[in-house]
Write a protein that holds these residues in place. Structure first.
Motif, mmCIF file in Angstrom:
data_model
loop_
_atom_site.group_PDB
_atom_site.id
_atom_site.type_symbol
_atom_site.label_atom_id
_atom_site.label_comp_id
_atom_site.label_asym_id
_atom_site.label_seq_id
_atom_site.Cartn_x
_atom_site.Cartn_y
_atom_site.Cartn_z
ATOM 1 N N GLY A 235 -57.855 7.815 -2.256
ATOM 2 C CA GLY A 235 -56.682 8.110 -3.067
ATOM 3 C C GLY A 235 -56.312 9.572 -3.144
ATOM 4 O O GLY A 235 -55.266 9.904 -3.695
ATOM 5 N N THR A 236 -57.148 10.487 -2.619
ATOM 6 C CA THR A 236 -56.743 11.898 -2.569
ATOM 7 C C THR A 236 -55.888 12.123 -1.326
ATOM 8 O O THR A 236 -55.987 11.379 -0.346
ATOM 9 C CB THR A 236 -57.958 12.833 -2.543
ATOM 10 N N TYR A 237 -55.065 13.146 -1.371
ATOM 11 C CA TYR A 237 -54.087 13.301 -0.291
ATOM 12 C C TYR A 237 -53.622 14.744 -0.184
ATOM 13 O O TYR A 237 -53.832 15.564 -1.096
ATOM 14 C CB TYR A 237 -52.879 12.395 -0.549
ATOM 15 N N THR A 238 -52.977 15.040 0.943
ATOM 16 C CA THR A 238 -52.275 16.309 1.152
ATOM 17 C C THR A 238 -50.806 15.987 1.369
ATOM 18 O O THR A 238 -50.475 15.203 2.259
ATOM 19 C CB THR A 238 -52.830 17.047 2.387
ATOM 20 N N GLY A 270 -65.496 5.891 5.012
ATOM 21 C CA GLY A 270 -64.524 6.949 4.802
ATOM 22 C C GLY A 270 -63.706 7.241 6.050
ATOM 23 O O GLY A 270 -64.232 7.221 7.169
ATOM 24 N N SER A 271 -62.430 7.498 5.878
ATOM 25 C CA SER A 271 -61.534 7.874 6.973
ATOM 26 C C SER A 271 -60.305 8.532 6.360
ATOM 27 O O SER A 271 -60.128 8.526 5.137
ATOM 28 C CB SER A 271 -61.132 6.659 7.820
ATOM 29 N N SER A 272 -59.453 9.083 7.215
ATOM 30 C CA SER A 272 -58.206 9.714 6.754
ATOM 31 C C SER A 272 -57.052 9.196 7.602
ATOM 32 O O SER A 272 -57.167 9.120 8.829
ATOM 33 C CB SER A 272 -58.284 11.244 6.868
ATOM 34 N N VAL A 273 -55.962 8.846 6.940
ATOM 35 C CA VAL A 273 -54.769 8.344 7.614
ATOM 36 C C VAL A 273 -53.741 9.471 7.672
ATOM 37 O O VAL A 273 -53.382 10.050 6.638
ATOM 38 C CB VAL A 273 -54.188 7.122 6.878
ATOM 39 N N TRP A 274 -53.286 9.780 8.883
ATOM 40 C CA TRP A 274 -52.331 10.852 9.117
ATOM 41 C C TRP A 274 -50.974 10.270 9.509
ATOM 42 O O TRP A 274 -50.898 9.361 10.340
ATOM 43 C CB TRP A 274 -52.801 11.762 10.259
ATOM 44 N N LEU A 332 -44.947 23.634 13.505
ATOM 45 C CA LEU A 332 -43.759 23.178 12.785
ATOM 46 C C LEU A 332 -43.611 21.661 12.747
ATOM 47 O O LEU A 332 -42.533 21.151 12.433
ATOM 48 C CB LEU A 332 -42.486 23.802 13.370
ATOM 49 N N ALA A 333 -44.652 20.918 13.076
ATOM 50 C CA ALA A 333 -44.616 19.458 13.000
ATOM 51 C C ALA A 333 -45.072 19.027 11.612
ATOM 52 O O ALA A 333 -46.197 19.317 11.198
ATOM 53 C CB ALA A 333 -45.513 18.846 14.074
ATOM 54 N N ALA A 334 -44.205 18.330 10.882
ATOM 55 C CA ALA A 334 -44.539 17.892 9.530
ATOM 56 C C ALA A 334 -45.592 16.785 9.581
ATOM 57 O O ALA A 334 -45.573 15.941 10.485
ATOM 58 C CB ALA A 334 -43.284 17.401 8.820
ATOM 59 N N HIS A 335 -46.495 16.782 8.614
ATOM 60 C CA HIS A 335 -47.544 15.766 8.558
ATOM 61 C C HIS A 335 -48.096 15.671 7.148
ATOM 62 O O HIS A 335 -48.010 16.618 6.363
ATOM 63 C CB HIS A 335 -48.674 16.101 9.540
ATOM 64 N N GLN A 336 -48.617 14.508 6.807
ATOM 65 C CA GLN A 336 -49.285 14.304 5.528
ATOM 66 C C GLN A 336 -50.549 13.481 5.770
ATOM 67 O O GLN A 336 -50.650 12.750 6.756
ATOM 68 C CB GLN A 336 -48.375 13.612 4.517
#
Length: 801
Positions: A235-238, A270-274, A332-336
């Motif tokens: 649930g944490t994010y950038t 654990g993993s991260s979704v980009w 300059l590539a947007a990402h979250q």
């Protein structure tokens, strides 16, 4: 139009299935993956060429997988981190909330843990945070994940342990690693062999080769430390953002939780979704964020929900990052990023190259200046110090002795072009300020603009009236001052420079001669070609075709009034008050008679000279707040030019003969829209509005543009079709690019036809073709494209099947 409505944060459910989500959405696509084993099959220089081609030139994200098997599992573990860095440093126990500690642990180290739900920082020890991660992640499940009060604590931007840094330096290719100064031996993938001979050395033994990270060119005390660790739970994010200063991003997941038990708590994988975009879609992403979601992508304050990405008019690349995955982020590539599971631990860093410097100075920094996002990378200083470093290296290098040396000369030319542009922006007019009125402060890389917080390389303005101490000086960069940003005094600011101007120009001349000598040896045309390509600074100033920003500041310092910061009154107000109180000659001879004092008014001619009426909004104001057309003398206020025509003050002030929208037949005011000959300008850039007072120095003021207002009224006037507006915006960018190329062609032809009269401007035999390129499409070397077609077949691509 949704500029007045802002999209809200909507979290992802913990049970989201990544693969099925990507396959069911048409504009979603998995990012390309390559393996460490595939890199081992290629020469080191081929791998570097591919990375540059795919990530920089094409601007697409890339994932290198397989580092999990090459990392030291004992070193890169939460247990090791807990043991060696769980209790580092000392802070009072009273500063650590939400902790149950023994009395013996009265002093413990703390890090700033970001409470994403409340937008505040908490003080935790690394060890305590790691222990509580199962509990934090366990609170977020399918029934509670969308609760606003749920805690989302993210331990981010902490220093990378020195032991990890040393190990990664032997694992990651030097061309990709942090602060890489020159080719170094390493043991990671792709280190087995090279088809090229060893780089020629200098007499000191250093290889004559390019640096992988130009931040290494700065003195150690000026570098921005950006090798950081990020530890997050479910649930944490950038939020969606672009890498600072258009730099290249690198993110390696070194460890994550598994399906097991830790300290009596069940843990999940654990993993991260980009969610990632391409470099070429940066304008579309920015416009979509502003017009549809009601947020500014440059503020990094919004995590977009899945539905918004699904409806976006651009392609979205999807990555599920697992332990051992290195994600490369294009400039300059947007990402979250969305973190999943009990624990994820990542190491991230950024690199600066010549490509990123060009994007930063031309695009990223002007945008950051609008929203007052601080610049940590000192881009102009990097250009200066890298030129010094490369110049020394190239003195020992023959022109075509080695492919790496040829690349070094190419980068040196591009950096010299950037340096020329920097100096051209700081050139005074033909009547510069007296030298004794310019304060000198030795450059240390730490002077920043009090308003926009960007780093200042050389010349800037400072206010002697607001200064209360050496540390409390109000310094403003020239770009901000042209935009009307300053302290409340507005005028009577003093000039400051950090390098003697003579030293900067002499360095420019030295590097120009060095480049000219190199090109003269490599060309068949003798010495004529390099002298056209590398003119002297004063010749380049004559070819500029516009006023340098320093010259605009000189003019505006004379036009704008000085406001007394103590009384809040301008000098003009005080002069009129004195004029009104001064008796006339007839009053002096009127003895013995008391009469009512006659009210003295300013002559109407004087009012017309000092005030004007905006053609667009019909509001009156001082003449210095209005842009005046050189043909019809119609005036426009800068706020309406910015919001209704996407024209910044500098674009109007830098032109010696500015032509207004009315004369250009593009005015979109209510009166001009009735004129059948008009083609009203349709704003294609949405500006959300940003209250800069929250981040700028409290003494700051905006005298030309109120940045807190948006342009929803003008954008909605011409419809809300975002795709049509994006196409029109791209078309306008192409037109501007074509105009710039046309002007460059005219200048080049005039130089070719002119009679040689000086040492530095000579005719060049044979016309030069200037390529017509799309600004959104970064050109790719066809030879590199062909080479990589066979190169790509070696990578393991799980999505190909």
């Amino acid at each position: 139009m949704l500029l007045n409505a802002r999209a809200v944060f909507k979290p992802f459910p913990p049970d989201i299935i990544v693969d099925e989500t990507v396959k069911t959405i048409s504009n979603f696509e998995f990012a390309r993956r390559i393996t460490c084993d595939g890199i081992d099959l290629m020469a080191r220089e081929d791998f570097a060429s591919f990375i540059h081609h795919w990530v920089v030139k094409l601007g697409r994200p890339l994932v290198i997988e397989g580092f999990k098997d090459r990392l030291d599992k004992e070193l890169f573990s939460s247990e090791w981190l807990q043991k060696h860095y769980g209790k580092k440093g000392k802070w009072p126990l009273s500063m650590i909330p939400w902790v149950d500690l023994a009395p013996s642990d009265r002093y413990l180290p703390v890090e700033n843990v970001r409470d994403l739900s409340k937008g505040a920082n908490l003080r935790f020890t690394i060890g305590h945070y790691l222990n509580k991660m199962p509990a934090l992640a366990g609170r977020i499940n399918t029934s509670t994940f969308d609760k606003s009060q749920i805690q989302r604590l993210y331990l981010k931007d902490i220093d990378c342990p020195a032991e990890w840094q040393s190990s990664l330096e032997q694992t990651i290719a030097p061309e990709l690693y942090y602060l890489n100064e020159s080719p170094k031996p390493y043991l990671g993938p792709g280190s087995t062999f090279s088809k090229l001979p060893e780089c020629p050395p200098t007499p000191d033994g250093f290889p004559i080769a390019r640096a992988g990270d130009l931040m290494s060119s700065l003195p150690a005390d000026m570098r921005a430390e950006n090798l950081m660790c990020y530890i997050g739970h479910e649930g944490t994010y950038t939020p969606a953002h672009q890498e600072m200063c258009a730099s290249l991003g690198h993110n390696l997941m070194v460890e994550a939780s598994a399906e097991s038990f830790e300290n009596g708590h069940a843990t999940t994988q654990g993993s991260s979704v980009w969610f990632m975009t391409e470099t070429k879609d940066r304008h579309a992403v920015s416009e979509y964020w502003a017009s549809t979601l009601g947020h500014d992508i440059d503020l990094e304050d919004h995590f977009s929900q899945l539905r918004a990405w699904e409806r976006a008019p651009f392609k979205t690349y999807f990555v599920e990052q697992k332990p051992g995955d290195l994600v490369l982020v294009p400039p300059l590539a947007a990402h979250q990023v969305w973190n999943r599971g009990t624990r994820t631990i990542k190491v991230a860093w950024n690199r600066t190259t010549v490509d990123t410097l060009e994007l930063a100075l031309g695009e990223a920094l002007p945008k950051a200046r609008l929203v007052c996002r601080d610049e940590q990378y000192k881009n102009k200083a990097i250009v200066y110090f890298t030129l010094q470093k490369y110049s020394n290296l190239l003195r020992y290098a023959p022109v075509t002795s080695h492919p790496e040396v040829e690349s070094l000369w190419s980068d040196f030319r591009r950096l010299f072009k950037l340096y020329t542009d920097i100096l051209l922006s700081e050139i005074f007019s033909k009547t510069p300020p007296p030298q004794d009125q310019i304060e000198f402060v030795k450059f240390d890389g730490n002077v920043t603009c009090s308003y926009c917080r960007c780093n200042i390389f050389n010349r800037f303005l400072t206010c002697p009236w607001c200064k209360t101490s050496e540390e409390d000086a109000y310094d403003v960069c020239m770009d901000c001052y042209v935009m009307g940003r300053s302290c409340g005094c507005i005028s009577k600011l003093a000039w400051v420079e950090q390098f003697p101007w003579k030293d900067l120009t002499e360095q420019h001349d030295t590097w120009r001669h060095q480049l000219s000598s190199c090109d003269a040896l490599a060309s068949d045309d003798g010495s004529k070609l390099p002298r056209v390509r590398f003119p002297m600074l004063n010749v380049a100033r004559g070819q500029l075709g516009r006023k340098p920003i320093a010259e605009i500041c000189q003019e505006q310092l004379l036009l704008r009034p000085w406001i007394d910061c103590k009384t809040g009154r301008s000098q003009e107000d005080e002069e009129e008050e004195v004029r009104a109180e001064t008796p006339s000659d007839s009053d002096d001879h009127d003895y013995g008679r008391t009469r009512k004092r006659r009210k003295v008014q300013r002559p109407k001619r004087k009012i017309r000279q000092t005030h004007g009426l905006c053609h667009h909004c019909r509001d009156s104001g001082p003449a210095w707040k209005l842009a005046t057309c050189s043909q019809c003398y119609t005036q426009y206020c800068y706020g309406n030019l910015f919001r209704a025509f996407n024209i910044l003050p500098q674009e109007a002030l830098e032109k010696p003969h500015w032509v207004c929208p009315k004369c250009r037949k593009i005015c979109n005011c209510s009166v001009c829209r009735r004129d059948p000959t008009m083609v009203p300008h349709e704003p294609v850039r949405s500006f959300v509005g940003h209250d800069t007072r929250k981040v700028a120095d409290p003494r700051s003021t905006d005298s030309l543009i109120n940045m807190n207002l948006n342009n929803a009224r003008w954008v909605s006037m011409f419809g809300s079709d975002i795709e049509q507006r994006l196409m029109k915006g791209q078309h306008e960018d192409n037109l501007k690019r074509s105009e710039a190329l046309h002007e460059a062609q005219i200048i080049l032809e005039s130089l070719q036809q002119s009679t040689p009269t000086g040492d530095d401007v000579q005719a060049h035999t044979g016309p030069q073709k200037i390529p017509k390129t799309n600004p959104d499409d970064i050109p790719v070397d066809p030879a590199l494209e062909e080479a990589n077609s066979s190169f790509m077949s070696l990578w393991q691509d799980p999505m190909a099947t």
